[in-house]
Scaffold this active site. Sequence first.
Site, PDB file in Angstrom:
ATOM      1  N   ASP A 102       0.963  -1.244  -0.167  1.00 13.01           N
ATOM      2  CA  ASP A 102       0.052   0.084  -0.059  1.00 13.01           C
ATOM      3  C   ASP A 102       0.914   1.211   0.174  1.00 13.01           C
ATOM      4  O   ASP A 102       1.726   1.512   0.722  1.00 13.01           O
ATOM      5  CB  ASP A 102      -0.928  -0.066   1.380  1.00 13.01           C
ATOM      6  CG  ASP A 102      -2.057   0.505   1.261  1.00 13.01           C
ATOM      7  OD1 ASP A 102      -2.111   1.613   0.560  1.00 13.01           O
ATOM      8  OD2 ASP A 102      -3.094   0.176   1.582  1.00 13.01           O
ATOM      9  N   ASP A 204      -2.832   4.870  -2.264  1.00  8.08           N
ATOM     10  CA  ASP A 204      -3.896   5.153  -1.357  1.00  8.08           C
ATOM     11  C   ASP A 204      -4.330   6.843  -1.924  1.00  8.08           C
ATOM     12  O   ASP A 204      -3.362   7.666  -2.314  1.00  8.08           O
ATOM     13  CB  ASP A 204      -3.151   5.457   0.152  1.00  8.08           C
ATOM     14  CG  ASP A 204      -3.924   5.975   1.036  1.00  8.08           C
ATOM     15  OD1 ASP A 204      -5.215   5.284   1.279  1.00  8.08           O
ATOM     16  OD2 ASP A 204      -3.805   7.219   1.588  1.00  8.08           O
ATOM     17  N   GLU A 261      -6.500   4.073  -5.536  1.00 10.74           N
ATOM     18  CA  GLU A 261      -7.754   4.263  -4.657  1.00 10.74           C
ATOM     19  C   GLU A 261      -8.162   5.729  -4.907  1.00 10.74           C
ATOM     20  O   GLU A 261      -7.521   6.757  -4.594  1.00 10.74           O
ATOM     21  CB  GLU A 261      -7.514   4.246  -3.232  1.00 10.74           C
ATOM     22  CG  GLU A 261      -8.745   4.507  -2.357  1.00 10.74           C
ATOM     23  CD  GLU A 261      -8.705   5.172  -1.237  1.00 10.74           C
ATOM     24  OE1 GLU A 261      -9.581   5.054  -0.027  1.00 10.74           O
ATOM     25  OE2 GLU A 261      -7.800   5.713  -0.847  1.00 10.74           O
ATOM     26  N   HIS A 334     -11.128  -2.080   4.611  1.00 11.71           N
ATOM     27  CA  HIS A 334     -10.926  -1.590   5.801  1.00 11.71           C
ATOM     28  C   HIS A 334     -11.605  -0.356   6.324  1.00 11.71           C
ATOM     29  O   HIS A 334     -11.623   0.175   7.479  1.00 11.71           O
ATOM     30  CB  HIS A 334      -9.258  -1.621   6.208  1.00 11.71           C
ATOM     31  CG  HIS A 334      -8.696  -0.613   5.213  1.00 11.71           C
ATOM     32  ND1 HIS A 334      -8.559  -0.821   4.018  1.00 11.71           N
ATOM     33  CD2 HIS A 334      -8.156   0.625   5.837  1.00 11.71           C
ATOM     34  CE1 HIS A 334      -8.137   0.310   3.590  1.00 11.71           C
ATOM     35  NE2 HIS A 334      -7.813   1.286   4.443  1.00 11.71           N
ATOM     36  N   ASP A 335     -12.096   0.368   5.150  1.00 10.36           N
ATOM     37  CA  ASP A 335     -12.524   1.456   5.539  1.00 10.36           C
ATOM     38  C   ASP A 335     -14.521   1.443   5.483  1.00 10.36           C
ATOM     39  O   ASP A 335     -15.044   2.752   5.663  1.00 10.36           O
ATOM     40  CB  ASP A 335     -12.391   2.596   4.450  1.00 10.36           C
ATOM     41  CG  ASP A 335     -10.926   2.921   4.638  1.00 10.36           C
ATOM     42  OD1 ASP A 335     -10.326   3.076   5.744  1.00 10.36           O
ATOM     43  OD2 ASP A 335     -10.430   3.324   3.480  1.00 10.36           O
TER      44      ASP A 335
HETATM   45  C1  NOJ Z   1      -7.624   5.656   2.468  1.00 11.66           C
HETATM   46  C2  NOJ Z   1      -7.325   4.678   3.319  1.00 11.66           C
HETATM   47  O1  NOJ Z   1      -7.933   3.490   2.947  1.00 11.66           O
HETATM   48  C3  NOJ Z   1      -7.760   4.881   4.713  1.00 11.66           C
HETATM   49  O2  NOJ Z   1      -7.755   4.025   5.650  1.00 11.66           O
HETATM   50  C4  NOJ Z   1      -6.982   6.276   5.168  1.00 11.66           C
HETATM   51  O3  NOJ Z   1      -7.474   6.596   6.562  1.00 11.66           O
HETATM   52  C5  NOJ Z   1      -7.035   7.402   4.419  1.00 11.66           C
HETATM   53  N1  NOJ Z   1      -6.903   6.920   2.919  1.00 11.66           N
HETATM   54  C6  NOJ Z   1      -6.009   8.369   4.419  1.00 11.66           C
HETATM   55  O4  NOJ Z   1      -4.566   7.674   4.513  1.00 11.66           O
END
Ligand code: NOJ
Length: 554
Positions: A102, A204, A261, A334-335
């Site tokens: 990542d 990310d 992402e 995970h979000d």
């Molecule tokens: C996206 C990530 O998936 C998340 O977990 C993170 O808090 C934010 N970007 C900031 O890096």
Amino acid sequence: MTNSGDLTWWQKTIAYEVYPKSFYDTAAQGTGTIAGITAKLDYLQALGVGAVWITPCYKSPMVDNGYDVADYYAIDPSFGTMEQMDELIARGRERGIRMVMDLVFNHTSEQCSWFVESRKSSSNEYADWYIWRDAKEDGSAPTNWRSIFGGSAWEWCEERGQYYLHTFAKQQPDLNWENPEVRKALFDIANFWADKGVGGFRIDAITYIKKPPVFEDGPADGEDGLYPVHAATANQPGILDYLHEFKAAVRDGRDIFMVGEANGVAASELGQWVGDDGVFDLLFEFSHMHVPMGEAEIWCRPVTWELTDLKRVLAASQEATATNGWYPAFFENHDQPRSTVNFFRCDGPLAAKAKVLGAVLLTTRGTPFLYQGEELGYGNATWKGVGEFDDVQTHAQYDFAKTEGLSDEAALAACTRFSRDNARTPMQWDASENAGFSTARPWLPVHDDYATCNVAAQEQNDGSPLQWYRRLASLRLNTPVLLAGAWRELMEDSEQVLAFERTLGDDRMVTLANFSNEPVTYDPELVAGLSPIAASEGIAAPGRLGPLEAVIWG
Ligand code: NOJ
């Protein structure tokens, strides 16, 4: 694309996301380790996994669980050592499982040496590596932008006498991609990891790397008087130029994949991002996640939705990548809250819901990305008070809900529904203490249901979600039409059934997934000439689906 032989390894694989802090602890410390991932490679192999995306495990103060990187060239001691990471990469490759790192490149930790220098003055070597601005005349922040985690996106730095921009938490200052030295430093990091033999990268928050030419206030959209930073800065013109440079410096000539992402990229724009001339191989866009959560991602502002809303955006993403580009299919990461809660509007057994989603994910076109525990059919956890949450965003959303006038109970209910911590509770391996995750007290509580919902129990039960995911994974990996076949939606207007067909030459398969807790009928002509290959509830009659049942015909 005419047959699966034309596909690359990453188009034919199943990817699995590991949140290392919650996966498996080999150090008796209550948090997971890199060696814990190595220890579970057999488990991943049995699930048909060929790529493992590991969320950040670099040296970090862990304000955002690793998404605040202090040193991209070091493993955080809580996870283990670089030798253990090398070992994981090597042991994985022996089994045909490639690690995916990542890359957190929009921002660093405030403890990163670059920022430690940058904040000292406006004339040092790293002065221009972050986004610094003077205060407004009255001393207030340069703009009224609200960070994604809530509160102002600007933080005052006394030492330097300026504000710095942070799209996320204040401990995550944004990097200045305009500076070629910054870009070079980031590409060097990616090449360091690529040289180790990883299978690819997840990049990310890429949406935010390019800032607008002029920084100005926007119209407030909440009681806090702020304007979302996303609206002010996301996907600015010129962003793709940086990413083409990134691709040329890192991706070209290597047998790896890059998945970006990119919240806020519309399906209609996917071609520029992942098409033949695109910058990534795959793109996580969030249009389907916004159906239950709302585009503004403000948890205390409930949205109403129908199954056809979800189907429409899923179909749009499929259609946008039908002939140009490739699609990463996912329902969890995970979000997000757990998908068995997030994507159903009816009550019903979580195991049945997990199997319905698994049928869609593992038979659709694209590379499926599973998230740890999704294959077991978790629900959201029970949270007794806001103090139980670890996640920085959950606390920010709670505080925001309070500024909007919600009661403590209502603010907690919104967080219980959407908190990212729902996805971060420890992986449930067996029925022993702490779900077999750790011999020490876990950093987040284990689910109430761990005694019955765990890997060991589901391995013994042929009707379990885990066995269903394993069966379908094997079916997918061995069925060219599921890998390479074209995708076409069926029953577009149904509010109960999500259905599609896959076709390749003379082969045809149909997936019918009943998202409602009622029996439904459909035109049996849709499956004429086909036989049931897999039925989540073991029934499968042409023209009929049981409640929360999925059937694959072929
Ligand atoms: C996206 C990530 O998936 C998340 O977990 C993170 O808090 C934010 N970007 C900031 O890096």
